[in-house]
Design an enzyme around this catalytic site. Structure first.
Site, mmCIF file in Angstrom:
data_model
loop_
_atom_site.group_PDB
_atom_site.id
_atom_site.type_symbol
_atom_site.label_atom_id
_atom_site.label_comp_id
_atom_site.label_asym_id
_atom_site.label_seq_id
_atom_site.Cartn_x
_atom_site.Cartn_y
_atom_site.Cartn_z
ATOM 1 N NE ARG A 127 -3.069 -4.069 -0.957
ATOM 2 C CZ ARG A 127 -2.520 -4.834 -0.029
ATOM 3 N NH1 ARG A 127 -1.202 -4.949 0.028
ATOM 4 N NH2 ARG A 127 -3.268 -5.488 0.839
ATOM 5 C CE1 TYR A 178 -6.903 -5.471 -3.201
ATOM 6 C CE2 TYR A 178 -5.349 -6.759 -4.489
ATOM 7 C CZ TYR A 178 -5.726 -5.563 -3.903
ATOM 8 O OH TYR A 178 -4.935 -4.460 -4.040
ATOM 9 C CG HIS A 200 -5.535 -0.342 -3.719
ATOM 10 N ND1 HIS A 200 -5.048 -0.401 -2.419
ATOM 11 C CD2 HIS A 200 -6.386 -1.387 -3.835
ATOM 12 C CE1 HIS A 200 -5.598 -1.420 -1.791
ATOM 13 N NE2 HIS A 200 -6.404 -2.037 -2.621
ATOM 14 N NE ARG A 212 -3.535 -2.255 2.817
ATOM 15 C CZ ARG A 212 -3.240 -3.407 3.426
ATOM 16 N NH1 ARG A 212 -2.028 -3.591 3.955
ATOM 17 N NH2 ARG A 212 -4.143 -4.365 3.520
ATOM 18 C CE LYS A 265 -8.156 -1.327 5.550
ATOM 19 N NZ LYS A 265 -8.889 -1.458 4.262
ATOM 20 C CG HIS A 320 -5.839 -9.516 1.763
ATOM 21 N ND1 HIS A 320 -5.989 -9.932 0.457
ATOM 22 C CD2 HIS A 320 -5.842 -8.157 1.716
ATOM 23 C CE1 HIS A 320 -6.078 -8.891 -0.340
ATOM 24 N NE2 HIS A 320 -5.986 -7.798 0.394
#
Length: 309
Positions: free
Chosen positions: A254, A286, A251, A154, A181, A277
């Site tokens: 990514r 995703y 993104h 990210r 995250k 994740h």
């Protein structure tokens, strides 16, 4: 109790700060701040006479829907307003039953999975090689693009990287103990092409500690100890536009990492670990692996157009 319009500006700013302090991601803080600013600007003209209440937030939800915003944007803004109500209640500015009513305002349910953007192998190589590496800024930008695509980071994670994160493990460079995250910590191997670009950048600068990516001024000299996530966003957009791929954002790089790794037969759980994740289901959504664009049902219909004269 006072309703929102009569709260002093200092009180509103304090409540906003409390809401922003409740999230850890820099991107979430920016998004919540934008959402609250939008709500507070709408409130004086759009709120019903009931003040800051469930009816008010429902009216705001309708306003957002009519504005044509995406479900994810609407849900984020409603969540920010809910948190504002919670902080107001905790500080004795709203009655508990009013806070409870606002908490029951539902977001927008989104059906299906948004496809997003990603690059092909040739497009990814073109983007990585777009910067002019005869300049210091070009060396930095090539290293940055190589790392975003090569490791699936990210933009906030790339901005926070330090030289200490890069360590040798089992004979290869790895980004060690990166906090992403949700404060999830992971380690990500660095591909050889990204290592080469990083070494070219760090050798040109001569620094051996601190942030990995730093601002470079117009004179081609280092001009700070760090690079912001917003600067990374703008850098990606610039080079993507230069090679004819407008609309590509960090993104998407990514997602490119995930798509190319999956097509290269990398194990799904290893892609999940690299992306950070929390669940394999998130990685599957995703990647959109339930829908095959290379061997699709539309290619098996057996229909043809009549020949034209």
């Amino acid at each position: 109790m006072e309703t929102l319009p009569t709260w002093p500006l200092s009180t509103i700013e304090r409540l906003k700060s409390l809401v922003l302090d409740s999230v850890t991601s820099a991107e979430s803080k920016r998004a919540y701040s934008r959402g609250l600013t939008h709500f507070l600007s709408w409130y004086p003209v759009g709120a019903p006479e009931s003040g800051f209440s469930k009816a008010t937030v429902q009216a705001y939800r309708t306003h957002l829907l009519e504005s044509g915003l995406s479900p994810s944007t609407i849900n984020l803004q409603i969540t920010a307003v809910r948190r504002l109500a919670v902080e107001a209640g905790d500080n004795g500015l709203l009655a508990p039953e009013i806070v409870s009513g606002i908490q029951r305002v539902r977001g927008i349910r989104r059906e299906g999975t948004r496809i997003g953007n990603w690059l092909t192998v040739s497009q990814a190589e073109q983007l990585i090689n777009a910067p002019d590496v005869s300049t210091l800024k070009g060396k930095r930008d090539r290293a940055l693009l190589a790392l975003l695509i090569g490791c699936g980071l990210r933009r906030e994670e790339a901005a926070s990287l330090t030289l200490d994160h890069l360590q040798l493990r089992d004979g290869r460079f790895v980004i060690v103990d990166l906090e992403g995250k949700g404060r999830r910590v992971r380690s990500v191997p660095v591909p050889s092409f990204a290592v080469a670009a990083l070494q070219d950048w760090t050798q040109a600068t001569g620094f051996s500690s601190g942030r990995l990516f730093r601002r470079v001024n117009r004179g081609g000299r280092l001009a700070g100890e760090s690079m912001t996530a917003q600067s990374i966003f703008e850098t990606v957009k610039q080079y993507a536009g230069d090679i004819g791929l407008p609309g590509i954002a960090p993104h998407d790089l990514r997602r490119t990492f995930a798509k190319l790794a999956h097509r290269g037969k990398a194990a799904l759980e290893q892609i999940q670990i690299c992306l950070g994740h929390a669940s394999i289901q998130t990685t599957e959504r995703y990647l959109g692996i339930q829908q095959d664009f290379e061997d699709s049902p539309v290619d098996r219909l057996g229909l043809k157009l009549a020949a034209t004269v």
